[in-house]
Design an enzyme around this catalytic site. Structure first.
Site, mmCIF file in Angstrom:
data_model
loop_
_atom_site.group_PDB
_atom_site.id
_atom_site.type_symbol
_atom_site.label_atom_id
_atom_site.label_comp_id
_atom_site.label_asym_id
_atom_site.label_seq_id
_atom_site.Cartn_x
_atom_site.Cartn_y
_atom_site.Cartn_z
ATOM 1 N N GLU A 36 0.853 -1.518 0.308
ATOM 2 C CA GLU A 36 -0.475 -0.127 -0.403
ATOM 3 C C GLU A 36 0.982 1.198 -0.423
ATOM 4 O O GLU A 36 1.636 1.855 0.598
ATOM 5 C CB GLU A 36 -0.678 -0.049 1.109
ATOM 6 C CG GLU A 36 -2.090 1.176 1.267
ATOM 7 C CD GLU A 36 -2.964 1.562 2.031
ATOM 8 O OE1 GLU A 36 -3.111 -0.549 2.832
ATOM 9 O OE2 GLU A 36 -3.861 1.816 2.814
ATOM 10 N N LYS B 218 -7.437 -1.609 11.338
ATOM 11 C CA LYS B 218 -6.850 -2.335 9.967
ATOM 12 C C LYS B 218 -5.348 -1.352 9.235
ATOM 13 O O LYS B 218 -4.742 -1.778 9.305
ATOM 14 C CB LYS B 218 -7.881 -2.149 8.987
ATOM 15 C CG LYS B 218 -7.346 -2.082 7.579
ATOM 16 C CD LYS B 218 -7.166 -1.486 7.009
ATOM 17 C CE LYS B 218 -6.486 -2.015 5.610
ATOM 18 N NZ LYS B 218 -5.623 -0.892 4.677
ATOM 19 N N HIS C 219 -2.619 10.006 0.087
ATOM 20 C CA HIS C 219 -2.859 8.557 -0.061
ATOM 21 C C HIS C 219 -3.023 8.633 -1.661
ATOM 22 O O HIS C 219 -2.315 8.063 -2.247
ATOM 23 C CB HIS C 219 -4.416 8.135 0.249
ATOM 24 C CG HIS C 219 -4.304 6.705 0.653
ATOM 25 N ND1 HIS C 219 -4.043 5.998 1.179
ATOM 26 C CD2 HIS C 219 -5.108 6.479 -1.026
ATOM 27 C CE1 HIS C 219 -3.799 4.285 0.309
ATOM 28 N NE2 HIS C 219 -5.168 4.789 -0.641
#
Ligand code: MEV
Length: 441
Positions: free
Chosen positions: A85, A280, A393
């Site tokens: 990620e 998470k 992100h």
């Protein structure tokens, strides 16, 4: 549809690939060349990887990254992280730097016990089983000595065996509930070997127990297996600073930031929908370290989420508070990690990761890993309560979008510079790339 195949595992690697090409890829040579492109040219290294599991046909790369600038209990660390990620490592590094200037992270191991159980059926009177168990307890332990000998030398072993009556839930069902300490090993093989030995001794002893009827003599073992629920293998990590040392933005004073942060954590404490995403994010950091250090991330995940639900409602693994002028942020999480055995002495990158961390023992690795989780959660909440998550992100995701469109180095440079001051969205990246490629349109 692919045909059913028998004896596949016995085929050579190249025959397996031929079979796949024929039955799944229409004999397409591209598929075969992708599989082979990821082979390592060092044959010995490739063989090592081939032998980790059955039916290996290639290697699956994940980035091996590092997050520098972590200070934990006054010691400096560069933490290895294996994760795909885009924004995780950047977020961890940013949080590490932030806290480095505020005294760093503090961590301590609170407990190190692991559990394994022999699940069995006994067809008779509970009192007789209890008395039998008390009489053979020492013999049960003695029968595992050939397995526990070395572990005992290192300070571990079986620390407790209890008989548990579960007949209120399932007829005839009992357990040997065993507690273990495995020092620097994760200990799965050790625990399972001990349990299988205990099960076998239990059965043998029952056959010879004079007080038992014929029915009672035949104890039926259902299974013997360790538990990945480890609420007695807990590590705590925390950070704290004065309110003025917290970030401030155009919209938020440090004090408002602190209160917003605390509320964000409280929401995760009371609202399971938020708690799952919150945790998470913590596991983004934890799993990355667990994978890089060759530990079993599925075991860690299962144990962490079960712990998060230990009081009957799924909740946050972290807590935050403001007391007078002090902001405190902490995590408590079960982490049954090992630094010996398993992949740790086999996988060259795992060995390197351990070296990078100064060859920690299991307790230290538990502390480092918990800190990575806390740092990740800090970074996520920091973004969520200020800019929102997408800004950082998408910035990190930019290269993935450009790679999807085969952008050249020059195109990447131009667009990285353009998006350093503009918001990254998928459509805007495509539009800007098209502008570079076809300036007249
Ligand atoms: C994304 O992988 C993780 C986050 O969603 C975690 C969170 O919301 O706290 C950003």
């Amino acid at each position: 549809m692919a045909p059913i195949v028998s004896g596949f595992s016995k085929l050579s690697k190249s025959d397996k690939i031929q079979w796949l090409a024929q039955h799944h890829f229409n004999n397409n040579t591209d598929a075969i060349s992708i599989i082979k492109r990821y082979w390592n040219s060092d044959e010995k290294l490739q063989q090592l990887h081939d032998e980790f599991t059955e039916n290996t046909i290639s290697n699956y790369y994940l980035p091996f990254s590092v997050a520098p600038n972590f200070t934990i209990n006054n010691k400096h660390y560069t933490i290895p992280m294996t994760i795909e990620e885009s924004s995780v490592v950047a977020a961890a590094s940013k949080a590490a730097k932030f806290w480095q200037n505020r005294g760093g992270f503090t961590a301590e191991v609170l407990s190190v016990s692991k559990v394994g159980q022999v699940h069995f059926n006994f067809f008779g009177e509970t009192e007789k089983l209890t008395s039998f168990f008390e009489q053979i307890k020492e013999r049960l332990l003695a029968s595992t000595e050939h397995i526990t000998k070395n572990m005992q030398k290192r300070g571990g072993g079986i620390t407790c065996i209890e008989l548990r009556d579960k007949t209120a839930e399932i007829d005839h069902y009992y357990q040997l509930h065993c507690t273990f300490e495995t020092v620097d090993a994760m200990g799965a093989n050790f625990i399972n070997s001990c349990l299988e030995q205990l099960a076998s001794t239990l059965q043998k002893e029952a056959l010879q127990f004079p007080v038992f009827s014929e029915k009672e003599k035949n104890i039926e073992i259902i299974m013997s297996i360790l538990s990945n629920y480890v609420p007695e293998c807990i590590v705590r990590a925390s950070v704290s600073c004065s309110i003025e040392e917290l970030p401030k933005t155009k919209e938020l004073s440090s004090e408002q930031y602190a209160h917003k942060f605390v509320q964000a954590v409280k929401i995760a404490q009371i609202e399971p929908y938020r708690a799952v995403t919150h945790n998470k994010g913590i596991m983004n950091g934890i799993d990355a370290v667990v994978l890089a250090t060759g530990n079993d991330f599925r075991a860690i995940e299962a144990g962490a989420h079960a712990y998060a639900a230990r009081n009957g409602r799924y909740t946050s693994l972290t807590s935050a508070s403001v007391t007078e002028n002090t902001f405190l942020f902490s995590i408590e999480i079960p982490l049954a990690l090992g630094t010996v055995g398993g992949l740790t002495s086999l996988h060259p990158l795992v060995k390197l990761a351990m070296q990078l961390l100064g060859n920690p023992n299991a307790s230290e690795l538990m502390q480092i890993t918990a800190v990575a989780g806390l740092a990740q959660n800090f970074a996520a909440i920091n973004s969520l309560i200020t800019t929102g998550i997408q800004q950082g992100h998408m910035k990190m995701h930019l290269m993935n979008i450009l790679n999807q469109f085969d952008a050249s180095t020059k195109e990447k440079e131009l667009l990285a510079s353009y998006f350093s001051t503009n918001t990254v969205t998928h459509s805007e990246v495509v539009a800007q790339l098209q502008k570079i490629r076809n300036p007249q349109t």
